[in-house]
Each structure stands twice: as C-alpha cells, then as structure tokens.
Write an enzyme that holds these catalytic residues in place. Structure first.
Site, PDB file in Angstrom:
ATOM      1  N   LYS A  41       1.438  45.068  -8.343  1.00  0.00           N
ATOM      2  CA  LYS A  41       2.281  44.579  -9.428  1.00  0.00           C
ATOM      3  C   LYS A  41       1.616  43.355 -10.045  1.00  0.00           C
ATOM      4  O   LYS A  41       1.986  42.203  -9.765  1.00  0.00           O
ATOM      5  CB  LYS A  41       3.678  44.264  -8.883  1.00  0.00           C
ATOM      6  CG  LYS A  41       4.773  44.454  -9.907  1.00  0.00           C
ATOM      7  CD  LYS A  41       6.107  44.645  -9.244  1.00  0.00           C
ATOM      8  CE  LYS A  41       7.244  44.487 -10.230  1.00  0.00           C
ATOM      9  NZ  LYS A  41       7.210  45.398 -11.371  1.00  0.00           N
ATOM     10  N   GLU A  68       3.560  57.813 -13.605  1.00  0.00           N
ATOM     11  CA  GLU A  68       4.817  57.070 -13.719  1.00  0.00           C
ATOM     12  C   GLU A  68       4.981  56.595 -15.144  1.00  0.00           C
ATOM     13  O   GLU A  68       4.220  56.995 -16.027  1.00  0.00           O
ATOM     14  CB  GLU A  68       4.849  55.915 -12.718  1.00  0.00           C
ATOM     15  CG  GLU A  68       3.741  54.896 -12.880  1.00  0.00           C
ATOM     16  CD  GLU A  68       3.922  53.686 -11.957  1.00  0.00           C
ATOM     17  OE1 GLU A  68       5.056  53.299 -11.666  1.00  0.00           O
ATOM     18  OE2 GLU A  68       2.898  53.120 -11.553  1.00  0.00           O
ATOM     19  N   ARG A  96       5.011  43.728  -0.596  1.00  0.00           N
ATOM     20  CA  ARG A  96       4.243  44.264  -1.733  1.00  0.00           C
ATOM     21  C   ARG A  96       3.545  43.132  -2.482  1.00  0.00           C
ATOM     22  O   ARG A  96       2.425  43.306  -2.980  1.00  0.00           O
ATOM     23  CB  ARG A  96       5.179  45.047  -2.662  1.00  0.00           C
ATOM     24  CG  ARG A  96       4.430  45.825  -3.726  1.00  0.00           C
ATOM     25  CD  ARG A  96       5.332  46.792  -4.470  1.00  0.00           C
ATOM     26  NE  ARG A  96       6.372  46.098  -5.224  1.00  0.00           N
ATOM     27  CZ  ARG A  96       7.383  46.699  -5.848  1.00  0.00           C
ATOM     28  NH1 ARG A  96       7.488  48.028  -5.806  1.00  0.00           N
ATOM     29  NH2 ARG A  96       8.282  46.005  -6.516  1.00  0.00           N
TER      30      ARG A  96
END
Ligand code: PLP
Ligand code: COI
Length: 341
Positions: A184, A220, A82
């Site tokens: 992220k 989210e 990721r």
C-alpha cells in the site's frame, strides 16, 4: 462523551479535520515515543524524500459504534503487519506492530466525538501513513521518517451507497510483475489517477485492471479487490501476487466459508469467464462490499443477472454478515474486534 453535531446520514467519502492526530518520528535509527497532537499541518524541507521520490506508505481502517454503544476497530493487527510489509518494500523502517495498534486506539479514543453513531451508515475512517521527511536528492531512501494517523468521519465510498456500479476494463496497467502492486504505497495510487479520471470522464465508476503481463486475468480496481459469485453460489476471488491483499476480502472469504457454508476459491480469474458469473462486488475498507452491476470492455457490456437495482443475494448475505460482525450484532471470530471504549 458528547458526539459532534454532524449530518452523519449524508456524509460522503471526504476529509474532515478532527481534533487529534498521532505522530511519531524516526531519527538516528529509532522511533521516538510518539504523541497525540493538535496541529493538522506538517512542515517539512522542500527536498524531503516523500516530495522528491514519493517514499510513502499508508493504511486504511475504520472505527465503528456497535449496537451496544462500544467503539471498536476491525482487525487493526492486520493493517499493522501489512504496513510493515509495505515499509520494507520501500526501504523504510517498519513502525512496530504493537505500537501501531496502540496508536490507532489512542487516536480513535481522542476523536471519539467524531465516531458516527450506530445505524447512521457512517464510520470513522482511520488513515495511518508514513513518509521520508529529511532532504534526499540522490535517489536513495531517507534517513528520517514520520509516522502519523489521522481520522475523518466518512459515508459510502461510491455515491448511491449499495446501488450497483458500472466499471470499465482499463487500458492502463496498475501493477507490474515483481513491482509494488501488493503493497500500500502512495505511488500505486498516483499512477492510477489518470486512469480513474479517464474512467469517470467516460461515465464509469471505477476501473477493472487486468494483469499487465498477459492482460487476460482480472486483478483488482484502484482501491478494492474483486469477489465474484458463480451461478452455483461459489465465492471466487482472484489470486495474484500483484494485488493488494485486502483485509476485507480475506475476512469475506472466511465468512463465506465458515458462517454461510459456501464454497470458496482463490484462483486465477480469466476475464473471459467474467460473463459467466452471477454476481460481482468490490471489497475493501472504504468500499465495504460495493456491488458491480455491469462491466464494460471497450463497448462490449457484461451485465450480471443481479442487475442494476440491488445487490445480488449472495453478495447481500456476505455484506450483512460482515457488517453484522463489525457492528457487533453477529459474534466475531476470535481476535477480529478490538474494543476501544
Ligand atoms: N486494493 C486496493 C488497491 C486498495 O487500495 C484497498 C484499500 O485498502 C483494497 C484493495 C482493500 O483492502 P482492505 O480490505 O484491506 O481495505
Ligand atoms: C481503503 O479502502 O482504506 C483504501 O485505502 C482505498 C482508498 C481508495 C480509499
């Protein structure tokens, strides 16, 4: 190895400096060999890319002490991949995945005295991150980068641990279609700070973000994905290209299907159907699985039947199975647990 004398049972989610950190530098088109160092401070130019245009990405994972005394990490290979996706989206040179996993092992081993004992409720949080470090004044990617990993022992992310929390529907958006919500990057969190301070000031623990294009679908929170449980025990999680692909959520969906024999669905979740779910939880490395008891939409309350005292029964089973795998008393799927020592 002797453990540090810390109050493991009463830790919050905050930073404590530990002994060693890992550092590697990217210059002239390549990463150097990297090393463990003692200095927790970073000296950089006033015009460093990260300071001017926020070119930074990060990861979060944890080290656990298992029942039989080993130190392990949970699926670090997924954090490594990721972080490659995050780096590419911000035009940064990816840190090689095998080196990421090896660096995590090195830094955890070097700080083994800070890995909380089995059963304490605390864990060692591991924070890999990288950022543009050379001077950048025109808007462009940096040429030089630093990759670092530090560790810090932590307790539960939400005060009260497994007590259900109350969240509000945010008036702010977290991520745009075709934006950076799925990676992220520090910038996603900088722009959520006003929203979380506002939510806290209004007495809520977190924000529920809706999709910014239509404001009809659940996305989210600022730091975790959602899972819902239907009245007939199906586990449902929002599908969206603008949320972070949580490793905890992906693991929970696997555990629900393959360990607990539950039906699972990853799909659009409309805010209008939230009132019909039996249970709701937030999932992430920091949040683990934190039950949500109530969602407030501009004064209108949705109270889940699981209540404000404890987790709902399915959430509890998911929590027990996931943490059982992480702590080593339930057998893990192949490749999920990396033993450090
Ligand atoms: N969503 C956001 C915005 C996060 O910051 C995090 C934390 O990492 C998560 C979801 C959960 O992801 P993971 O389970 O990989 O920690
Ligand atoms: C994590 O769960 O690792 C995160 O990065 C979330 C953050 C809000 C602490």
């Amino acid at each position: 190895m002797e453990k540090k004398n810390l109050d493991w049972e009463n830790m919050g989610f905050s930073y404590m400096q530990t002994d060693k950190r890992y550092v590697a530098n990217y210059k002239d088109g390549k990463w150097d060999d990297g090393a463990l160092i003692d200095d927790a401070n970073i000296v950089m130019n006033e015009c460093a890319g990260v300071l001017q245009y926020s070119q930074s990405v990060f990861e979060g994972l944890k080290a656990y002490t298992t029942e039989d005394g080993h130190i392990v990490t949970f699926r670090p290979d997924l954090n490594a991949s990721r972080m490659v996706d995050s780096a590419k989206r911000l035009e940064m040179p990816p840190f090689p995945e095998e080196r990421f996993v090896d660096a995590v092992a090195q830094v955890v081993k070097a700080n083994a005295a800070y890995v909380p004992p089995y059963g304490s409720g605390a864990t060692l949080y591991i924070r890999p991150y990288m950022f543009g470090i050379n001077p950048v004044i025109g808007v462009k990617p940096a040429d030089e980068y630093q990759f670092r990993i530090f560790t810090t022992p932590v307790g539960p992310y939400f005060k009260g641990g497994a007590k259900p929390i109350t969240i509000c529907v945010s008036d702010f958006d977290r991520a745009a279609p075709h934006g950076t919500g799925h990676i992220k990057a520090g910038l996603n969190y900088a722009m959520s700070l006003h929203a979380i301070v506002t939510a806290h000031a209004n007495g809520f623990d977190e924000n529920m973000y809706l999709d910014s294009a239509t404001r009809t679908k659940v996305e989210e929170t600022g730091g975790a994905n959602f899972i819902f449980v239907t009245k007939d025990n199906k586990v449902v999680t929002p599908h969206s290209s603008t949320i972070l692909p949580s490793i905890t959520r992906r693991s929970i969906m696997y555990v629900a299907e393959h360990y607990l024999g539950l039906e699972v669905e990853e799909r659009d979740v409309y805010f209008d159907e939230v009132k019909d779910f039996a249970e709701c939880g937030l999932c992430g490395t920091a949040a683990v699985i934190s039950p949500v008891g109530k969602v407030v939409d501009h004064g209108k309350e949705i109270c889940f039947p699981s209540g404000m005292e404890k987790m709902g029964p399915v959430t509890q089973k998911l929590y027990d199975t996931l943490t059982g795998i992480q702590m080593g008393h339930i057998e893990a799927p192949e490749g999920w647990i990396k033993v450090i020592e």
